[in-house]
Design a protein around this motif. Structure first.
Motif, PDB file in Angstrom:
ATOM      1  N   PRO A 533      -2.879  -2.437   6.679  1.00  0.00           N
ATOM      2  CA  PRO A 533      -2.440  -2.800   5.326  1.00  0.00           C
ATOM      3  C   PRO A 533      -3.579  -3.296   4.452  1.00  0.00           C
ATOM      4  O   PRO A 533      -4.524  -3.921   4.932  1.00  0.00           O
ATOM      5  CB  PRO A 533      -1.416  -3.905   5.590  1.00  0.00           C
ATOM      6  CG  PRO A 533      -1.804  -4.476   6.915  1.00  0.00           C
ATOM      7  CD  PRO A 533      -2.328  -3.330   7.710  1.00  0.00           C
ATOM      8  N   ASP A 534      -3.478  -2.994   3.151  1.00  0.00           N
ATOM      9  CA  ASP A 534      -4.474  -3.436   2.172  1.00  0.00           C
ATOM     10  C   ASP A 534      -3.927  -4.542   1.278  1.00  0.00           C
ATOM     11  O   ASP A 534      -4.525  -5.593   1.133  1.00  0.00           O
ATOM     12  CB  ASP A 534      -4.927  -2.249   1.303  1.00  0.00           C
ATOM     13  CG  ASP A 534      -5.627  -1.184   2.132  1.00  0.00           C
ATOM     14  OD1 ASP A 534      -6.372  -1.554   3.050  1.00  0.00           O
ATOM     15  OD2 ASP A 534      -5.409   0.007   1.859  1.00  0.00           O
ATOM     16  N   GLU A 538       1.935  -5.270   1.641  1.00  0.00           N
ATOM     17  CA  GLU A 538       1.875  -4.483   2.873  1.00  0.00           C
ATOM     18  C   GLU A 538       1.665  -5.378   4.082  1.00  0.00           C
ATOM     19  O   GLU A 538       2.288  -5.183   5.138  1.00  0.00           O
ATOM     20  CB  GLU A 538       0.761  -3.448   2.766  1.00  0.00           C
ATOM     21  CG  GLU A 538       1.058  -2.336   1.756  1.00  0.00           C
ATOM     22  CD  GLU A 538      -0.156  -1.474   1.446  1.00  0.00           C
ATOM     23  OE1 GLU A 538       0.008  -0.483   0.725  1.00  0.00           O
ATOM     24  OE2 GLU A 538      -1.268  -1.808   1.919  1.00  0.00           O
ATOM     25  N   ILE A 557       0.377   1.534   8.204  1.00  0.00           N
ATOM     26  CA  ILE A 557       1.180   1.518   6.980  1.00  0.00           C
ATOM     27  C   ILE A 557       1.714   2.896   6.619  1.00  0.00           C
ATOM     28  O   ILE A 557       2.601   3.000   5.767  1.00  0.00           O
ATOM     29  CB  ILE A 557       0.366   0.948   5.797  1.00  0.00           C
ATOM     30  CG1 ILE A 557      -0.864   1.810   5.512  1.00  0.00           C
ATOM     31  CG2 ILE A 557      -0.014  -0.491   6.050  1.00  0.00           C
ATOM     32  CD1 ILE A 557      -1.603   1.377   4.258  1.00  0.00           C
ATOM     33  N   ASP A 558       1.187   3.949   7.239  1.00  0.00           N
ATOM     34  CA  ASP A 558       1.684   5.293   6.957  1.00  0.00           C
ATOM     35  C   ASP A 558       2.537   5.851   8.084  1.00  0.00           C
ATOM     36  O   ASP A 558       2.910   7.024   8.068  1.00  0.00           O
ATOM     37  CB  ASP A 558       0.507   6.245   6.688  1.00  0.00           C
ATOM     38  CG  ASP A 558      -0.214   5.889   5.395  1.00  0.00           C
ATOM     39  OD1 ASP A 558       0.483   5.607   4.410  1.00  0.00           O
ATOM     40  OD2 ASP A 558      -1.454   5.866   5.386  1.00  0.00           O
ATOM     41  N   THR A 597       7.701   4.669   4.709  1.00  0.00           N
ATOM     42  CA  THR A 597       6.537   4.085   5.367  1.00  0.00           C
ATOM     43  C   THR A 597       6.319   2.682   4.825  1.00  0.00           C
ATOM     44  O   THR A 597       6.880   2.301   3.791  1.00  0.00           O
ATOM     45  CB  THR A 597       5.264   4.913   5.130  1.00  0.00           C
ATOM     46  OG1 THR A 597       4.928   4.854   3.726  1.00  0.00           O
ATOM     47  CG2 THR A 597       5.449   6.365   5.554  1.00  0.00           C
ATOM     48  N   ARG A 599       3.658   1.614   3.456  1.00  0.00           N
ATOM     49  CA  ARG A 599       2.970   1.731   2.170  1.00  0.00           C
ATOM     50  C   ARG A 599       3.969   1.994   1.033  1.00  0.00           C
ATOM     51  O   ARG A 599       3.983   1.285   0.021  1.00  0.00           O
ATOM     52  CB  ARG A 599       1.946   2.874   2.218  1.00  0.00           C
ATOM     53  CG  ARG A 599       1.180   3.056   0.903  1.00  0.00           C
ATOM     54  CD  ARG A 599       0.464   4.394   0.893  1.00  0.00           C
ATOM     55  NE  ARG A 599      -0.576   4.453   1.902  1.00  0.00           N
ATOM     56  CZ  ARG A 599      -1.819   3.974   1.741  1.00  0.00           C
ATOM     57  NH1 ARG A 599      -2.153   3.388   0.609  1.00  0.00           N
ATOM     58  NH2 ARG A 599      -2.709   4.088   2.697  1.00  0.00           N
ATOM     59  N   THR A 600       4.826   3.006   1.195  1.00  0.00           N
ATOM     60  CA  THR A 600       5.737   3.359   0.113  1.00  0.00           C
ATOM     61  C   THR A 600       6.833   2.311  -0.065  1.00  0.00           C
ATOM     62  O   THR A 600       7.259   2.037  -1.188  1.00  0.00           O
ATOM     63  CB  THR A 600       6.373   4.741   0.363  1.00  0.00           C
ATOM     64  OG1 THR A 600       7.044   4.728   1.630  1.00  0.00           O
ATOM     65  CG2 THR A 600       5.314   5.827   0.361  1.00  0.00           C
ATOM     66  N   THR A 603       5.430  -0.570  -2.005  1.00  0.00           N
ATOM     67  CA  THR A 603       5.391  -0.250  -3.442  1.00  0.00           C
ATOM     68  C   THR A 603       6.774  -0.406  -4.067  1.00  0.00           C
ATOM     69  O   THR A 603       6.923  -0.953  -5.161  1.00  0.00           O
ATOM     70  CB  THR A 603       4.878   1.183  -3.644  1.00  0.00           C
ATOM     71  OG1 THR A 603       3.561   1.296  -3.088  1.00  0.00           O
ATOM     72  CG2 THR A 603       4.830   1.538  -5.119  1.00  0.00           C
TER      73      THR A 603
END
Length: 895
Positions: A533-534, A538, A557-558, A597, A599-600, A603
């Motif tokens: 994660p960034d 995340e 994260i993906d 995921t 990541r998404t 968001t």
């Protein structure tokens, strides 16, 4: 009674009120035409409804059968319906309107009635004497309980009134209850333990009882303890998997987490359904005593079956007797009055007044179940020591018992075979229950022969993900999966795979080398693919997953969330904890399922928090619904409402093919709707090429989306790309006349119908009622009479629906002047019952409307007839058959 997701404000119901309400419903059943002795299949999701209609059936002199949860597997569900229809002699299914639409959408054989539609006459209130006279005698069958085998092999156990009462009294002799005591149940009433162990036994004892939704307890073990404390519960039930959850929770709980919990009234925590580990019982007993449990032998392991009215043999000295005997699993104790046991040639057999006498409508199974001298064969291997204490050695039946739920191995093996998972050798899958040394409960073990090279870690991971998705959708549980090299799987002399031999080899460690290879390969895959994660969101979301023990510690994260084997219960847990973590009032489940995921989803959560003002994302028309598989991806273009939700039902049937869906611009805040067809086609073409740079391409559109898919295919072919499959879901080429009949109001009610928040009939009525009103008022009135639960799932607010309708209206106006031109290589048309305003029937629709596509096709045009109507052809009721037809069409095009 606590309803799901509300454990703060219970409904209180006296036994008198329960009887009175059931009496009213019994009269409604009689008014509906049921007769004495008729079988009613009671199918609801809440304890309250199941309980009321169970007693209503009894008071109507019917024989209730408690319906078990339905499998997610389409073929299994249809087989189950057919089996119930035949076995129960055409029963009357009593359920709700909502469940008729969901659980029984695929039913074509069972007679179903929604409880809400039953007319309730108002005769004089009957006296107790009248009720007793109208009831069946104690020698007759009181209820039917379905055994395991939910895809066609279930048996119906006849439980008689006298048998049930004898069982309840026998249980109370072993574990006495006083009228001031309270019992708590959180297991579905379709389980014999819920019905006889707690509900009916509490009634016989004159006790209070607490009913709690299963999901609330499973997702929060501490809630279980708090409710036991709050209601001063004396008796409850928890299978071994729940004891393991409690232990793990209490091991890491802070003092503040258990503050105020007082278990001083708890005397019996009955446990059954699967073997209890002694170590788990020792540790949980220690925890319970710290929380005030009066004695160290609160946990009461027991043996019971549907055929014996649940528990009939109990151990009242756990875990002391087990620690002293140094056994791995707890003893099951001694018989209650009303049952005798013996071991014959290693097999456990029982008899007595609380043992059933027959399976309904199955004389062959009844005969096979009993010895010549009248003892019931339980199917378990066991020993009985000099103190008449029972200990199980194993199970002779080939059942999987995971989290207290039973499955048949061949059902799961068949489901994996039918999924045609790449890398899994045909007819080389073995499934069985397995408890490794480091586990606290049994899990589903899948062993298969791999059809890929040892070093192909990509293929290995794809096969793993496919198996996990298949088993999780079938059982709700995540399996452990082991691939073996060709030639290793043990077979019988007849060439059949031997579960017993494979399981024995796994237990002996014969597969250690294969396990090490698999572990190393999967670790290598994760190291190569897992991204860390960034953003802060995340990182916090990753922590949520780890705290809930979802996914794996090295999950990136993906990594697709659904590929980690999460169940529906896991998603509920994730939803709740994420809402608390990010201080969001509601995260719709559809959001978690769509943004698949870390990541998404992170968001999406930031958008829900309102952070879009600080972090803007560019519009992307493509949403990936299913990212896995090596087959040609399928792109689906939205209907005229602009959303892609309608395609979600298709996803589960395509585990080996990526599926992407187009979503119109304007649905998210800050986006402007499209203003022309050229703008749409150009944008969708760009996005499609960005997702898949080279052909061959496969795309299809639903209704209005068929026109867009046709135009995108033209542009692809113009640029030299190959479109191998182009599908049209029920749309003729000429649409402008139809588009001009629609207005803003029509668009809104079509959205409502698509989302299943109102019925089609009501949507047509509403159009006339709402059309004269201002748009804002139209939206408010429509939502006021829509399904609130469904609206909440879709996060459908007034502002959101208003905006959505604006987007739909913009698309409709774009279609006002559409005239098809030029041509494409070929097309597959899926057609169903047309809209009433378009054509009278399918024949006319195909002949006078759909056939006109031939003017825009260079080569061949194929027609595929499917079930349903225009708005329902890929809805829950028809999608199982539709996906089969779609797969045939894709295969016919070489895909």
């Amino acid at each position: 009674m606590y309803i799901l997701n509300n454990t703060n404000h219970p409904e209180r119901l006296s036994y008198r009120e329960l009887r009175d309400e059931a009496t009213v419903n019994a009269n409604a059943l009689k008014h509906h035409g049921v007769c004495a002795g008729q079988i009613t299949l009671v199918h609801f999701q809440s304890h309250r409804e199941n309980m009321i209609w169970f007693w209503a059936s009894i008071l109507a002199s019917c024989v209730p059968a408690l319906s078990t949860p339905l499998v997610n597997n389409h073929e299994g569900r249809l087989s189950h319906f057919s089996h119930l229809h035949k076995m129960l002699l055409d029963p009357l299914v009593i359920t709700s309107k909502e469940l008729l639409r969901t659980d029984f959408a695929q039913n074509t054989v069972l007679r179903c009635v929604a409880a809400e539609t039953l007319e309730t006459p108002t005769p004089p209130k009957p006296s107790i004497e009248q009720l007793t006279q109208e009831s069946t005698s104690l020698h007759d069958v009181a209820a039917l309980m379905l055994t395991s085998g939910s895809t066609g092999s279930a048996k119906a156990v006849c439980l008689k009134h006298e048998q049930i009462l004898a069982a309840c009294r026998g249980k109370l002799s072993h574990m006495p209850l006083a009228p001031k005591d309270t019992v708590l149940n959180w297991i579905g009433l379709d389980h014999v333990g819920s019905l006889t162990e707690l509900h009916l036994t509490a009634m016989v004892a004159g006790c209070d009882q607490i009913q709690v939704a299963t999901a609330d307890i499973i997702t929060d073990p501490l809630l279980f303890l708090r409710l036991l404390s709050k209601h001063k519960v004396a008796r409850t039930f928890a299978p071994n998997f729940m004891l393991a959850k409690l232990q793990q929770t209490l091991d890491s709980a802070a003092a503040s987490d258990t503050s105020g919990i007082d278990l001083s009234h708890l005397r019996y925590l009955i446990s059954g359904g699967e073997p209890n580990g002694v170590e788990t019982c020792v540790q949980i007993s220690t925890h319970l005593q710290k929380l005030g449990a009066p004695t160290p032998n609160i946990i009461t392991p027991g043996f019971g079956m549907t055929e014996t009215c649940a528990g009939s043999i109990y151990s009242r000295d756990c875990p002391n007797v087990d620690v002293a005997s140094r056994t791995e699993f707890t003893a099951l104790g001694t018989c209650i009055p009303g049952i005798d046991m013996r071991v014959s040639e290693g097999g456990l057999e029982v008899r007595g007044p609380i043992v059933f006498q027959r399976y309904f409508n199955n004389p062959e199974a009844t005969k096979a179940a009993f010895t010549d001298d009248g003892w019931f064969r339980t199917g378990d291997t066991a020993t009985i020591d000099a103190s008449s204490v029972l200990r199980l050695v194993g199970r002779s039946k080939d059942l999987l018992i995971v989290n207290g739920v039973k499955y048949l191995p061949h059902e799961l093996e068949m489901a994996i075979e039918q999924a045609e998972i790449a890398g899994v050798a045909l007819s080389c899958v073995v499934c069985f229950a397995y408890r490794p040394a480091d586990a606290t409960t049994e899990h589903i073990q899948i062993v298969y022969e791999r059809a890929y090279d040892t070093q192909d870690i990509e293929a290995r991971m794809r096969a793993l993900q496919g198996i996990i998705r298949t088993v999780a959708s079938f059982t709700g549980a995540q399996p452990r999966v082991l691939p073996l090299s060709p030639g290793i799987l043990e077979r019988s002399t007849l060439g059949k795979l031997s579960r017993a031999k494979v399981r024995a080899s796994l237990l002996k460690g014969d597969y250690r080398g294969e396990i090490d290879i698999n572990t190393e390969a999967l670790q290598m895959y994760r190291e190569q693919h897992a991204r860390q994660p960034d953003s802060i969101t995340e990182k916090r979301l990753i922590k949520v997953f780890r705290d809930l023990e979802l996914g794996s510690l090295d999950m990136g994260i993906d990594t697709p969330i659904l590929d980690t084997g999460v169940t529906s219960v896991d998603l509920i847990r994730l939803k709740r904890v994420a809402q608390d973590t990010f201080d969001i009032k509601d995260i719709p489940l559809i959001t978690i399922m769509t943004y698949t995921t870390i990541r998404t989803l992170a968001t999406a959560i930031e958008v829900l928090q309102g952070s879009q003002a600080q972090r803007t994302t560019s519009y992307d028309p493509i949403i990936t619904l299913q990212p896995n598989g090596d087959k040609t991806p399928l792109f689906l273009v939205h209907p005229g409402i602009g959303e892609m939700l309608v395609f979600l039902g298709l996803v589960q049937y395509f585990p080996d093919r990526p599926i992407h869906a187009m979503r119109a611009r304007g649905l998210n805040e800050g986006e402007q709707p499209f203003t022309s067809q050229d703008e749409i086609v150009t944008e969708y073409h760009r996005a499609l090429k960005a997702k898949q740079s080279q052909g061959p391409y496969a795309l299809a559109g639903y209704s209005y989306g068929s026109m867009l898919a046709f135009e995108i295919a033209k542009l692809l072919e113009k640029n030299g790309d190959i479109v191998q499959f182009l599908g049209s879901f029920n749309l003729p080429p000429h649409i402008k006349t139809r588009m001009r009949t629609l207005d803003w109001t029509a668009g809104m009610v079509h959205i409502a119908h698509f989302c299943s928040i109102i019925t089609e009939q009501r949507s047509e009525e509403l159009m006339l009622e709402l059309r004269p009103l201002p748009h804002e008022q139209q939206v408010a009135l429509l939502l006021a009479e829509s399904n609130p639960k469904r609206c909440a799932e879709l996060a459908l607010t007034q502002a959101g629906l208003h905006n959505w309708t604006d987007v739909s209206w913009s698309l409709q106006r774009i279609g006002w002047d559409y005239e098809p031109s030029s041509d494409v290589s070929h097309m597959d048309i899926f057609y169903c019952q047309p809209l009433k305003t378009v054509a009278k029937n399918r024949v006319e629709y195909r002949k006078n409307h759909l056939n006109r596509w031939v003017n825009f096709i260079r080569n061949d045009l194929k027609f595929w007839e499917v079930d349903g109507e225009h708005y329902t052809m890929i809805g829950p009721e028809h999608v199982p058959k539709f996906q089969q037809t779609l797969k045939m069409a894709l295969a016919a095009r070489g895909l």
